[in-house]
Design an enzyme around this catalytic site. Structure first.
Site, short mmCIF file in Angstrom:
data_model
loop_
_atom_site.label_atom_id
_atom_site.label_comp_id
_atom_site.label_asym_id
_atom_site.label_seq_id
_atom_site.Cartn_x
_atom_site.Cartn_y
_atom_site.Cartn_z
N ARG A 87 -2.38 -11.27 4.32
CA ARG A 87 -3.49 -11.40 5.26
C ARG A 87 -3.72 -12.85 5.67
O ARG A 87 -4.02 -13.15 6.83
CB ARG A 87 -4.75 -10.81 4.63
CG ARG A 87 -5.96 -10.81 5.53
CD ARG A 87 -7.05 -9.93 4.94
NE ARG A 87 -8.32 -10.29 5.53
CZ ARG A 87 -9.26 -11.01 4.93
NH1 ARG A 87 -9.06 -11.44 3.69
NH2 ARG A 87 -10.39 -11.28 5.54
N HIS A 91 -3.63 -13.92 9.52
CA HIS A 91 -4.83 -14.40 10.20
C HIS A 91 -4.66 -15.82 10.72
O HIS A 91 -5.36 -16.21 11.66
CB HIS A 91 -6.05 -14.28 9.28
CG HIS A 91 -6.58 -12.89 9.19
ND1 HIS A 91 -7.92 -12.59 9.11
CD2 HIS A 91 -5.93 -11.68 9.16
CE1 HIS A 91 -8.08 -11.28 9.05
NE2 HIS A 91 -6.88 -10.71 9.06
N HIS A 238 -0.64 -1.88 5.99
CA HIS A 238 -1.80 -1.38 5.27
C HIS A 238 -1.42 -0.48 4.10
O HIS A 238 -2.29 0.03 3.40
CB HIS A 238 -2.74 -0.64 6.22
CG HIS A 238 -3.67 -1.55 6.95
ND1 HIS A 238 -4.01 -1.37 8.27
CD2 HIS A 238 -4.31 -2.69 6.57
CE1 HIS A 238 -4.82 -2.33 8.64
NE2 HIS A 238 -5.02 -3.15 7.63
N THR A 239 -0.13 -0.31 3.89
CA THR A 239 0.29 0.29 2.63
C THR A 239 -0.13 -0.61 1.47
O THR A 239 -0.24 -0.15 0.34
CB THR A 239 1.83 0.51 2.62
OG1 THR A 239 2.18 1.28 1.48
CG2 THR A 239 2.58 -0.81 2.58
N TRP A 280 -5.66 2.25 1.40
CA TRP A 280 -5.09 3.19 2.36
C TRP A 280 -4.07 4.11 1.69
O TRP A 280 -3.80 5.19 2.18
CB TRP A 280 -4.40 2.43 3.48
CG TRP A 280 -5.30 1.77 4.46
CD1 TRP A 280 -5.65 2.24 5.70
CD2 TRP A 280 -5.97 0.51 4.33
NE1 TRP A 280 -6.48 1.36 6.33
CE2 TRP A 280 -6.70 0.29 5.51
CE3 TRP A 280 -6.03 -0.45 3.31
CZ2 TRP A 280 -7.49 -0.85 5.72
CZ3 TRP A 280 -6.80 -1.59 3.51
CH2 TRP A 280 -7.52 -1.78 4.69
N THR A 281 -3.50 3.63 0.59
CA THR A 281 -2.46 4.39 -0.10
C THR A 281 -2.75 4.42 -1.60
O THR A 281 -3.53 3.62 -2.11
CB THR A 281 -1.08 3.75 0.13
OG1 THR A 281 -1.08 2.42 -0.39
CG2 THR A 281 -0.72 3.72 1.61
N ASP A 288 5.95 0.30 1.11
CA ASP A 288 6.83 1.40 1.50
C ASP A 288 6.24 2.03 2.75
O ASP A 288 5.39 1.44 3.41
CB ASP A 288 6.97 2.41 0.35
CG ASP A 288 5.63 2.91 -0.18
OD1 ASP A 288 4.64 2.93 0.59
OD2 ASP A 288 5.56 3.28 -1.37
N ASP A 310 -6.43 3.11 12.38
CA ASP A 310 -5.29 3.70 11.67
C ASP A 310 -4.90 5.02 12.34
O ASP A 310 -3.73 5.25 12.68
CB ASP A 310 -5.63 3.98 10.21
CG ASP A 310 -5.97 2.74 9.42
OD1 ASP A 310 -5.22 1.75 9.55
OD2 ASP A 310 -6.95 2.75 8.67
#
Length: 359
Positions: A87, A91, A238-239, A280-281, A288, A310
């Site tokens: 991130r 950013h 976002h995994t 998210w996961t 992955d 998403d």
């Protein structure tokens, strides 16, 4: 990684001035004296140097880069800081406006300006002062490495150490040297609509306001010069990571996937960094294609995040073919992701030497 919901594990620290030494200090390199050694190993004259780059041969700089990367990798592995380092790099580079043709570094991008106030204090950057602080010992140990290179190095390492593809980052970025070179707030994307029912706003270098999540994403990433495939591929990052309610207003205090009771790393090792937030996961420290699998699964666990920005990748006609492809073919995702991440890492950058340096 860009969206304001994607606030990963790191305390929000103040005092960003500590990360922004004055121009001419040992950590920011000003214009060179005549006839110094060039980055290519030959004599270089003063006009070929620029503020924000060290006086050093390419061989010496490469050695500094190698040492810095080993230290960055050690820190990320020990602290599980993969998401926040990804991130940080994003950013810094994500402020780029490809339509700005004024002299560097006016268009923003991967120039290391995120270490300065006011940029580090922008709402979308909540928590990232902690990431900068984590990298300060590396900068101290390898002072020739620019902040712009260090931030992109940490971002790529965060992906690679989590089991993702090799990004192939090139180095030699020049640093922004003052807060006046920061981009205005408002260039990064929102995850959900604001109180007015719209995503984004008008305060950045270009308006990103839109009543739809897909329209907003295209305005933000299109301003950077990225296309639909690249938007979807980058969304797949976002995994990794979590959203924290106290920073973004999104996510839960904790879930069964973030309370520390489950293994989150791809290599099966224990440790998650700080507990809490919403992911998210399920394995949110493993890179992955599970993000795409989860977004497409109507029966996915309700504790996993599915935000408007998403879900739109499977609703929008331009995004959907890539989302479906990446869901079904992890290798294809890795290929597209690596290209998109590399492109993102070079937005707005000025390299010395111009062709960059690879490790």
């Amino acid at each position: 990684m860009f969206v304001r919901c994607a606030i990963f594990a790191a305390a929000v620290l103040t005092g960003a001035e500590a990360f922004a030494p004055a121009v001419g200090s040992a950590r920011i390199f000003g214009a060179a004296a005549p006839a110094v050694s060039s980055r290519a190993g030959n004599a270089r004259t003063a006009p070929s140097m620029a503020a924000g780059m060290p006086d050093v041969s390419v061989d010496a700089y490469t050695e500094q880069l190698r040492g810095a990367k080993a230290e960055v990798d050690r820190i990320i592995d020990a602290t599980n800081a993969n998401p926040i380092m990804v991130r940080l790099g994003w950013h810094d580079s994500g402020t780029h406006d490809a339509s700005i043709t004024e002299a560097w570094p006016k268009s923003g991008g991967a120039i290391g300006s995120i270490r300065f106030k006011p940029e580090i204090m922008h709402g979308a950057n909540a928590g990232l002062a902690g990431a900068v602080k984590m990298l300060e010992p590396v900068k101290t140990k390898f002072p020739k490495v620019t902040y712009a290179d260090l931030f992109q190095m940490a971002s790529a390492s965060g992906i690679e150490l989590a089991g993702g593809p090799k990004i192939g980052v090139k180095y030699g970025r020049m640093d922004a040297t003052s807060p006046e070179q920061c981009s205005p707030e408002g260039n990064l994307p929102d995850a959900e609509a604001g109180p007015n029912g719209k995503y984004g706003g008008t305060s950045g270098t270009k308006p990103t306001e839109d009543p739809t999540p897909n329209g907003h994403l295209r305005k933000v990433f299109g301003r950077m010069g990225l296309n639909d495939e690249e938007i979807v591929a980058l969304s797949g990052a976002h995994t990794l990571g979590r959203a924290f309610k106290d920073r973004s207003g999104l996510g839960a205090e904790k879930t069964k996937f973030t309370d520390g009771t489950k293994v989150a790393r791809k290599d099966g090792k224990a440790g998650i960094g700080g507990k809490g937030g919403s992911s998210w996961t399920e394995k949110w420290l493993a890179f992955d294609n599970s993000y795409f699998v989860t977004m497409a699964d109507a029966k996915a666990d309700a504790e996993l995040l599915k935000l408007s920005t998403d879900k739109t990748i499977f609703d929008d006609a331009g995004f959907k073919p890539f989302a479906e492809k990446f869901k079904d073919d992890e290798a294809a995702f890795f290929t597209s992701y690596a290209k998109a991440h590399k492109k993102l890492s070079e937005l707005g950058s000025k390299f010395d030497p111009a062709e960059g340096i690879t490790l």
